[in-house]
Design a protein around this motif. Structure first.
Motif, PDB file in Angstrom:
ATOM      1  N   THR A 176       0.811  -1.225   0.000  1.00 23.48           N
ATOM      2  CA  THR A 176       0.000   0.000   0.000  1.00 23.48           C
ATOM      3  C   THR A 176       0.843   1.273   0.000  1.00 23.48           C
ATOM      4  O   THR A 176       0.379   2.317  -0.449  1.00 23.48           O
ATOM      5  CB  THR A 176      -0.944   0.035   1.210  1.00 23.48           C
ATOM      6  N   ASN A 177       2.081   1.189   0.474  1.00 26.31           N
ATOM      7  CA  ASN A 177       2.922   2.379   0.580  1.00 26.31           C
ATOM      8  C   ASN A 177       4.026   2.424  -0.461  1.00 26.31           C
ATOM      9  O   ASN A 177       4.957   3.224  -0.338  1.00 26.31           O
ATOM     10  CB  ASN A 177       3.546   2.469   1.981  1.00 26.31           C
ATOM     11  N   SER A 178       3.938   1.586  -1.469  1.00 26.36           N
ATOM     12  CA  SER A 178       4.985   1.557  -2.488  1.00 26.36           C
ATOM     13  C   SER A 178       5.066   2.895  -3.222  1.00 26.36           C
ATOM     14  O   SER A 178       4.040   3.506  -3.542  1.00 26.36           O
ATOM     15  CB  SER A 178       4.709   0.440  -3.499  1.00 26.36           C
ATOM     16  N   SER A 179       6.288   3.334  -3.488  1.00 22.47           N
ATOM     17  CA  SER A 179       6.493   4.561  -4.264  1.00 22.47           C
ATOM     18  C   SER A 179       6.460   4.288  -5.762  1.00 22.47           C
ATOM     19  O   SER A 179       6.457   5.213  -6.574  1.00 22.47           O
ATOM     20  CB  SER A 179       7.844   5.184  -3.902  1.00 22.47           C
ATOM     21  N   GLU A 180       6.398   3.013  -6.137  1.00 21.55           N
ATOM     22  CA  GLU A 180       6.459   2.629  -7.553  1.00 21.55           C
ATOM     23  C   GLU A 180       5.092   2.355  -8.159  1.00 21.55           C
ATOM     24  O   GLU A 180       4.921   2.389  -9.368  1.00 21.55           O
ATOM     25  CB  GLU A 180       7.351   1.379  -7.709  1.00 21.55           C
ATOM     26  N   PHE A 181       4.110   2.061  -7.320  1.00 18.60           N
ATOM     27  CA  PHE A 181       2.765   1.776  -7.827  1.00 18.60           C
ATOM     28  C   PHE A 181       1.758   1.978  -6.706  1.00 18.60           C
ATOM     29  O   PHE A 181       2.103   2.046  -5.528  1.00 18.60           O
ATOM     30  CB  PHE A 181       2.664   0.342  -8.360  1.00 18.60           C
ATOM     31  N   THR A 182       0.483   2.085  -7.088  1.00 24.36           N
ATOM     32  CA  THR A 182      -0.614   2.127  -6.123  1.00 24.36           C
ATOM     33  C   THR A 182      -1.220   0.735  -6.069  1.00 24.36           C
ATOM     34  O   THR A 182      -1.659   0.199  -7.091  1.00 24.36           O
ATOM     35  CB  THR A 182      -1.689   3.143  -6.558  1.00 24.36           C
ATOM     36  N   GLY A 183      -1.244   0.134  -4.886  1.00 24.82           N
ATOM     37  CA  GLY A 183      -1.732  -1.239  -4.833  1.00 24.82           C
ATOM     38  C   GLY A 183      -2.054  -1.704  -3.436  1.00 24.82           C
ATOM     39  O   GLY A 183      -2.157  -0.924  -2.485  1.00 24.82           O
ATOM     40  N   SER A 184      -2.221  -3.020  -3.313  1.00 26.58           N
ATOM     41  CA  SER A 184      -2.533  -3.661  -2.039  1.00 26.58           C
ATOM     42  C   SER A 184      -2.204  -5.142  -2.184  1.00 26.58           C
ATOM     43  O   SER A 184      -1.874  -5.622  -3.281  1.00 26.58           O
ATOM     44  CB  SER A 184      -4.020  -3.480  -1.696  1.00 26.58           C
ATOM     45  N   LEU A 185      -2.277  -5.867  -1.073  1.00 24.03           N
ATOM     46  CA  LEU A 185      -2.148  -7.318  -1.172  1.00 24.03           C
ATOM     47  C   LEU A 185      -3.239  -7.856  -2.093  1.00 24.03           C
ATOM     48  O   LEU A 185      -4.358  -7.360  -2.118  1.00 24.03           O
ATOM     49  CB  LEU A 185      -2.249  -7.966   0.207  1.00 24.03           C
ATOM     50  N   ALA A 186      -2.910  -8.881  -2.866  1.00 26.52           N
ATOM     51  CA  ALA A 186      -3.767  -9.336  -3.969  1.00 26.52           C
ATOM     52  C   ALA A 186      -5.121  -9.849  -3.500  1.00 26.52           C
ATOM     53  O   ALA A 186      -5.227 -10.594  -2.529  1.00 26.52           O
ATOM     54  CB  ALA A 186      -3.049 -10.428  -4.754  1.00 26.52           C
ATOM     55  N   HIS A 187      -6.146  -9.435  -4.221  1.00 26.57           N
ATOM     56  CA  HIS A 187      -7.524  -9.899  -4.002  1.00 26.57           C
ATOM     57  C   HIS A 187      -7.672 -11.269  -4.681  1.00 26.57           C
ATOM     58  O   HIS A 187      -7.337 -11.426  -5.857  1.00 26.57           O
ATOM     59  CB  HIS A 187      -8.483  -8.888  -4.616  1.00 26.57           C
ATOM     60  N   ILE A 188      -8.183 -12.278  -3.948  1.00 26.81           N
ATOM     61  CA  ILE A 188      -8.228 -13.639  -4.500  1.00 26.81           C
ATOM     62  C   ILE A 188      -9.605 -14.278  -4.416  1.00 26.81           C
ATOM     63  O   ILE A 188      -9.745 -15.481  -4.693  1.00 26.81           O
ATOM     64  CB  ILE A 188      -7.220 -14.562  -3.791  1.00 26.81           C
ATOM     65  N   ALA A 189     -10.642 -13.535  -4.053  1.00 26.47           N
ATOM     66  CA  ALA A 189     -11.934 -14.155  -3.787  1.00 26.47           C
ATOM     67  C   ALA A 189     -12.739 -14.447  -5.052  1.00 26.47           C
ATOM     68  O   ALA A 189     -13.915 -14.086  -5.159  1.00 26.47           O
ATOM     69  CB  ALA A 189     -12.749 -13.293  -2.831  1.00 26.47           C
ATOM     70  N   SER A 190     -12.108 -15.096  -6.014  1.00 28.41           N
ATOM     71  CA  SER A 190     -12.819 -15.596  -7.189  1.00 28.41           C
ATOM     72  C   SER A 190     -12.019 -16.767  -7.752  1.00 28.41           C
ATOM     73  O   SER A 190     -10.800 -16.870  -7.529  1.00 28.41           O
ATOM     74  CB  SER A 190     -12.975 -14.517  -8.266  1.00 28.41           C
ATOM     75  N   CYS A 284      -0.159 -14.490  11.747  1.00 29.59           N
ATOM     76  CA  CYS A 284       0.230 -13.331  10.942  1.00 29.59           C
ATOM     77  C   CYS A 284       1.665 -12.887  11.169  1.00 29.59           C
ATOM     78  O   CYS A 284       2.205 -12.098  10.383  1.00 29.59           O
ATOM     79  CB  CYS A 284      -0.706 -12.159  11.224  1.00 29.59           C
ATOM     80  N   ASP A 285       2.297 -13.393  12.235  1.00 31.68           N
ATOM     81  CA  ASP A 285       3.699 -13.049  12.484  1.00 31.68           C
ATOM     82  C   ASP A 285       4.650 -13.895  11.652  1.00 31.68           C
ATOM     83  O   ASP A 285       5.840 -13.563  11.548  1.00 31.68           O
ATOM     84  CB  ASP A 285       4.037 -13.225  13.970  1.00 31.68           C
ATOM     85  N   ARG A 286       4.146 -14.965  11.083  1.00 33.96           N
ATOM     86  CA  ARG A 286       5.009 -15.817  10.259  1.00 33.96           C
ATOM     87  C   ARG A 286       5.467 -15.038   9.029  1.00 33.96           C
ATOM     88  O   ARG A 286       4.674 -14.359   8.375  1.00 33.96           O
ATOM     89  CB  ARG A 286       4.263 -17.073   9.837  1.00 33.96           C
ATOM     90  N   GLU A 287       6.746 -15.136   8.710  1.00 33.17           N
ATOM     91  CA  GLU A 287       7.293 -14.396   7.580  1.00 33.17           C
ATOM     92  C   GLU A 287       7.235 -15.241   6.316  1.00 33.17           C
ATOM     93  O   GLU A 287       7.717 -16.382   6.291  1.00 33.17           O
ATOM     94  CB  GLU A 287       8.730 -13.958   7.878  1.00 33.17           C
ATOM     95  N   LEU A 288       6.591 -14.669   5.272  1.00 25.08           N
ATOM     96  CA  LEU A 288       6.383 -15.373   4.006  1.00 25.08           C
ATOM     97  C   LEU A 288       6.586 -14.411   2.841  1.00 25.08           C
ATOM     98  O   LEU A 288       6.494 -13.190   3.000  1.00 25.08           O
ATOM     99  CB  LEU A 288       4.949 -15.912   3.927  1.00 25.08           C
ATOM    100  N   PRO A 289       6.816 -14.939   1.626  1.00 25.29           N
ATOM    101  CA  PRO A 289       6.699 -14.094   0.434  1.00 25.29           C
ATOM    102  C   PRO A 289       5.262 -13.583   0.324  1.00 25.29           C
ATOM    103  O   PRO A 289       4.363 -14.091   0.998  1.00 25.29           O
ATOM    104  CB  PRO A 289       7.036 -15.058  -0.713  1.00 25.29           C
ATOM    105  N   PHE A 290       5.033 -12.595  -0.525  1.00 28.22           N
ATOM    106  CA  PHE A 290       3.691 -12.047  -0.649  1.00 28.22           C
ATOM    107  C   PHE A 290       3.466 -11.495  -2.050  1.00 28.22           C
ATOM    108  O   PHE A 290       4.413 -11.204  -2.780  1.00 28.22           O
ATOM    109  CB  PHE A 290       3.433 -10.962   0.404  1.00 28.22           C
ATOM    110  N   ILE A 291       2.176 -11.370  -2.408  1.00 28.62           N
ATOM    111  CA  ILE A 291       1.789 -10.919  -3.752  1.00 28.62           C
ATOM    112  C   ILE A 291       1.053  -9.591  -3.638  1.00 28.62           C
ATOM    113  O   ILE A 291       0.020  -9.492  -2.967  1.00 28.62           O
ATOM    114  CB  ILE A 291       0.886 -11.947  -4.446  1.00 28.62           C
ATOM    115  N   CYS A 292       1.591  -8.574  -4.302  1.00 27.59           N
ATOM    116  CA  CYS A 292       0.912  -7.280  -4.380  1.00 27.59           C
ATOM    117  C   CYS A 292       0.148  -7.184  -5.690  1.00 27.59           C
ATOM    118  O   CYS A 292       0.610  -7.679  -6.724  1.00 27.59           O
ATOM    119  CB  CYS A 292       1.914  -6.128  -4.319  1.00 27.59           C
ATOM    120  N   GLU A 293      -1.006  -6.553  -5.638  1.00 25.40           N
ATOM    121  CA  GLU A 293      -1.784  -6.278  -6.839  1.00 25.40           C
ATOM    122  C   GLU A 293      -1.711  -4.791  -7.156  1.00 25.40           C
ATOM    123  O   GLU A 293      -1.939  -3.953  -6.292  1.00 25.40           O
ATOM    124  CB  GLU A 293      -3.239  -6.690  -6.646  1.00 25.40           C
ATOM    125  N   ILE A 294      -1.361  -4.467  -8.395  1.00 22.60           N
ATOM    126  CA  ILE A 294      -1.291  -3.080  -8.831  1.00 22.60           C
ATOM    127  C   ILE A 294      -2.704  -2.622  -9.198  1.00 22.60           C
ATOM    128  O   ILE A 294      -3.385  -3.273  -9.994  1.00 22.60           O
ATOM    129  CB  ILE A 294      -0.344  -2.927 -10.030  1.00 22.60           C
TER     130      ILE A 294
END
Length: 323
Positions: A176-190, A284-294
Motif C-alpha cells: 500500500t505504501n509503495s512509491s512505484e505503484f498504487t496497490g494492495s495485497l492481492a484480491h483472491i476471492a474468485s 500473521c507473524d510468520r514471515e512469508l513471500p507475498f503478492i501485491c496487486e497493482i
C-alpha cells in the motif's frame, strides 16, 4: 403479521450486508485511459476483434471480456487512413503487396476492425506498439508503472511477487505504501483469480531450478485476506485489503483443515495462497513471500479534464493532432 416479519427480515439483512462492506458497481469504477495516440498495441492475442459504433461500446465489450487494454480507431476525416503506411508505400514492392493481400482479416486487424480488446496492457518499453494514425491505445492502468518486474495475469490484472519473507502487516504496508505503484495485497476471492495466481506461482517456481536457488521458490504467499476480531462480525468473516468481507463473495478455496481459528490465532488469522490453488490460514507473524496487486488508474470526476495518463514520452507520436 407476515408483512411485518418480512419487513423486519429485510431490514436486518440490509444492515448485515451493509456492515460487511460488500463491493458495488461503484466501489471500483473502471475506465480505459488514453495512453498513446496514433498508435496501437499488437493484437496478436486479442480477446476480441470487433467493429463498434463508439469508444464507449468498445470499452463495455472489453469490461465484459475482462480485457485490460484496447485499441480503438475513432474514424473521421483525419483518422481513416494510416499516414505512416502512406509514407512508406512508395517503397513497397509488388511482391510485398501480394504477400499482404493473402493475409486474413485476423492477421490484419487494423485493416478490418476498429476495436481490439487486449488481454494485457503494454509495459514501460511499449515494445508491442505499432505506429498507426487510425488508432489510439487505451489501458485500465494508464501509463505503465515504473516498476520493472511486475507481471500481467491475462484477464485478471497486474501483480508483483516479493520473495523476501515478511510478516503480514509489513507485507500489507509494502504493497500500500509503495512509491512505484498504487496497490494492495492481492484480491483472491474468485475462481479466476485464485487459479490464475496459483498457476503464476507454479510458473514462477519453474523459472529458477530448485537445485540452483531453492530459497527463491514460493510455496506459500500472503494475499489480501485476513480475519481480525476487532473488525469482523464472526469467526469466518475474513476481510480483503479493501475491508470487503469474504461473505460478500461465493468462491472459497480453503485447504483441508482450514481456516484454522485456534486459540493461537484468536486476534488475527492471515491467509496465504499455495501453488496448488488453495488458501491456508497462518499466524500473521510468520514471515512469508507475498503478492501485491497493482491497482487500475484512478478515474477523474472532471468531465472536461484531459486524460492525465496520455504518454508523450520516448517513441510517442507527438504530431498526432495534426493528422
Amino acid at each position: 403479521m407476515w408483512s411485518f416479519l418480512f419487513l423486519t427480515i429485510h431490514i436486518f439483512v440490509g444492515i448485515t450486508m451493509g456492515s460487511l462492506n460488500c463491493p458495488t458497481e461503484n466501489s471500483h469504477p473502471l475506465k480505459f485511459h488514453l495512453v498513446r495516440q496514433c498508435q496501437r498495441a499488437s493484437a496478436h492475442d486479442a480477446l476480441a476483434l470487433e467493429n463498434v459504433s463508439s469508444l464507449e461500446e468498445c470499452a463495455n465489450l472489453a469490461q465484459e471480456l475482462r480485457g485490460l487494454a484496447i485499441n480503438y480507431a475513432p474514424g473521421g476525416p483525419k483518422r481513416t487512413i494510416n499516414i505512416f503506411e502512406a509514407r512508406v508505400s512508395t517503397n513497397v514492392t509488388e511482391k510485398q503487396k501480394h504477400i499482404r493481400s493473402r493475409l486474413t482479416v485476423f492477421e490484419q486487424p487494423g485493416e478490418f476492425f476498429n476495436c481490439h480488446v487486449l488481454q494485457c496492457p503494454q509495459n514501460t518499453s511499449f515494445s508491442g506498439m505499432v505506429n498507426d494514425s487510425r488508432f489510439d491505445y487505451y489501458s485500465l492502468y494508464g501509463r505503465p508503472t515504473v516498476l520493472q518486474n511486475y507481471s500481467c495475469v491475462p484477464e485478471v490484472g497486474l501483480f508483483v511477487v516479493y520473495t523476501q519473507p515478511s510478516g503480514y502487516l509489513n507485507a500489507s504496508l509494502k504493497c500500500t505504501n509503495s512509491s512505484e505503484f498504487t496497490g494492495s495485497l492481492a484480491h483472491i476471492a474468485s475462481e479466476s483469480r485464485t487459479s490464475s495466481l496459483a498457476q503464476w506461482l507454479l510458473d514462477f517456481n519453474k523459472k529458477t531450478p530448485s537445485s540452483v536457488q531453492p530459497e527463491t521458490n514460493v510455496f506459500l504467499a500472503y494475499v489480501g485476506l485476513a480475519y481480525n476480531r476487532s473488525t469482523s462480525l464472526n469467526p469466518l468473516d475474513f476481510r480483503n485489503s479493501q475491508q470487503e468481507s469474504l461473505n460478500c463473495f461465493l468462491y472459497r478455496a480453503w485447504a483441508v483443515n482450514h481456516p484454522r481459528l485456534g486459540s493461537e490465532l484468536t486476534n488475527a488469522s492471515c491467509v496465504a495462497l499455495t501453488p496448488q490453488g488453495t488458501w491456508q490460514t497462518l499466524n500473521c507473524d510468520r514471515e512469508l513471500p507475498f503478492i501485491c496487486e497493482i491497482h487500475t488508474a484512478k478515474t477523474s470526476n472532471e468531465l472536461d479534464q484531459p486524460d492525465s495518463q496520455l504518454d508523450i514520452g520516448k517513441n510517442a507520436v507527438l504530431e498526432c493532432d495534426n493528422y
